[in-house]
Design a protein around this motif. Sequence first.
Motif, PDB file in Angstrom:
ATOM      1  N   GLU A 163      19.909 -33.099  74.082  1.00  0.00           N
ATOM      2  CA  GLU A 163      18.760 -34.626  74.280  1.00  0.00           C
ATOM      3  C   GLU A 163      17.440 -33.762  74.137  1.00  0.00           C
ATOM      4  OE1 GLU A 163      19.846 -37.318  73.210  1.00  0.00           O
ATOM      5  OE2 GLU A 163      21.702 -37.354  73.366  1.00  0.00           O
ATOM      6  N   ALA A 164      17.360 -33.069  75.427  1.00  0.00           N
ATOM      7  CA  ALA A 164      15.621 -32.648  75.833  1.00  0.00           C
ATOM      8  C   ALA A 164      15.553 -31.601  74.146  1.00  0.00           C
ATOM      9  CB  ALA A 164      15.270 -32.275  76.715  1.00  0.00           C
ATOM     10  N   CYS A 165      16.452 -30.790  73.767  1.00  0.00           N
ATOM     11  CA  CYS A 165      16.015 -29.801  72.939  1.00  0.00           C
ATOM     12  C   CYS A 165      15.411 -30.904  71.190  1.00  0.00           C
ATOM     13  CB  CYS A 165      17.195 -29.364  72.102  1.00  0.00           C
ATOM     14  SG  CYS A 165      16.766 -28.238  71.246  1.00  0.00           S
ATOM     15  N   GLU A 166      16.567 -31.828  71.105  1.00  0.00           N
ATOM     16  CA  GLU A 166      16.144 -32.357  69.869  1.00  0.00           C
ATOM     17  C   GLU A 166      15.151 -33.530  69.946  1.00  0.00           C
ATOM     18  OE1 GLU A 166      18.682 -36.590  67.591  1.00  0.00           O
ATOM     19  OE2 GLU A 166      19.592 -34.938  68.822  1.00  0.00           O
ATOM     20  N   SER A 167      14.852 -34.108  71.094  1.00  0.00           N
ATOM     21  CA  SER A 167      13.495 -34.706  71.436  1.00  0.00           C
ATOM     22  C   SER A 167      12.392 -33.858  71.194  1.00  0.00           C
ATOM     23  CB  SER A 167      13.354 -35.228  73.134  1.00  0.00           C
ATOM     24  OG  SER A 167      14.364 -36.190  73.030  1.00  0.00           O
ATOM     25  N   ALA A 168      12.401 -32.710  71.532  1.00  0.00           N
ATOM     26  CA  ALA A 168      11.722 -31.867  71.431  1.00  0.00           C
ATOM     27  C   ALA A 168      10.882 -31.290  69.830  1.00  0.00           C
ATOM     28  CB  ALA A 168      11.145 -30.519  71.965  1.00  0.00           C
ATOM     29  N   MET A 169      12.543 -31.491  68.994  1.00  0.00           N
ATOM     30  CA  MET A 169      12.075 -31.351  67.843  1.00  0.00           C
ATOM     31  C   MET A 169      11.267 -32.378  66.951  1.00  0.00           C
ATOM     32  SD  MET A 169      15.466 -29.603  66.297  1.00  0.00           S
ATOM     33  CE  MET A 169      16.133 -27.235  66.587  1.00  0.00           C
ATOM     34  N   ARG A 170      12.117 -33.440  66.923  1.00  0.00           N
ATOM     35  CA  ARG A 170      11.319 -34.442  66.764  1.00  0.00           C
ATOM     36  C   ARG A 170       9.764 -34.925  66.972  1.00  0.00           C
ATOM     37  NH1 ARG A 170      14.707 -37.873  63.980  1.00  0.00           N
ATOM     38  NH2 ARG A 170      17.216 -37.514  64.707  1.00  0.00           N
TER      39      ARG A 170
END
Length: 249
Positions: free
Chosen positions: A104-111
């Motif tokens: 989740e944290a990885c996806e949030s950072a990408m966005r």
Amino acid sequence: MHPPQFRTRARALRARGDNIRSIARALSLPYTTVWHWCVDRPEPAVVGTAARCFRCSPTVENQTDPAAYAYLLGLYLGDGHLVTSDRVPVLRIYCSDSWPHLIEACESAMRAVLANKVQRIQKRGCVAVQSTGKHWPCLFPQHGPGKKHQRPIVLADWQREIVTAHPGHFLRGLFHSDGSRFTNRVTVRGREYVYPRYMFSNRSTDIMSLCQWALDLLGIPWRMNLPWSLSVARREAVAALDRHVGPKS
């Protein structure tokens, strides 16, 4: 003839909502010149990730979350891969199934940094969190053929500025990818000692040096127990790193 950066700056201020007269005053330019740049011949619309790339579009430079970028950079240097051979580059970061919050944290950072869309591709034992975008190479100039530990990994000056300002987020990305926090048990003269400990492992001497540098920026002591393995074990050092990294979850 005015330098191109004047026109770029004027259009950026106009996009922010400033009026022509205030822009002309701020840049010490004639009103008609600014009007010509911003009204008569406005900047063409930018679409896709180009509209969000803070390296290419000065209008979004102050809208990008630098802490999120520092974290994503750490993840990329650990378990990331940027594919540039396809028609559109793909940033892909592998996250273990054991750590759903990391995914989740990885996806949030990408966005937060660039991605308009993020995909999760299930692999054996891990999830590939990935996003396509023509401007990912602008943000990760460390991409290249071969494995990271077999080629130089050097941060650009602007990347070093971001990490210097946000070393904790950078370390969080590194430790979330190639690090761990666990309980260490040792026995000395028949007495058992139990204490938390951080470990970071990476075969790239350049990436290891970046980890050491970021720890030094925070004043966190570390030591090398192997050429490719770093340890943070002192009680106060672990407590300090807990404030920035914490265990995976």
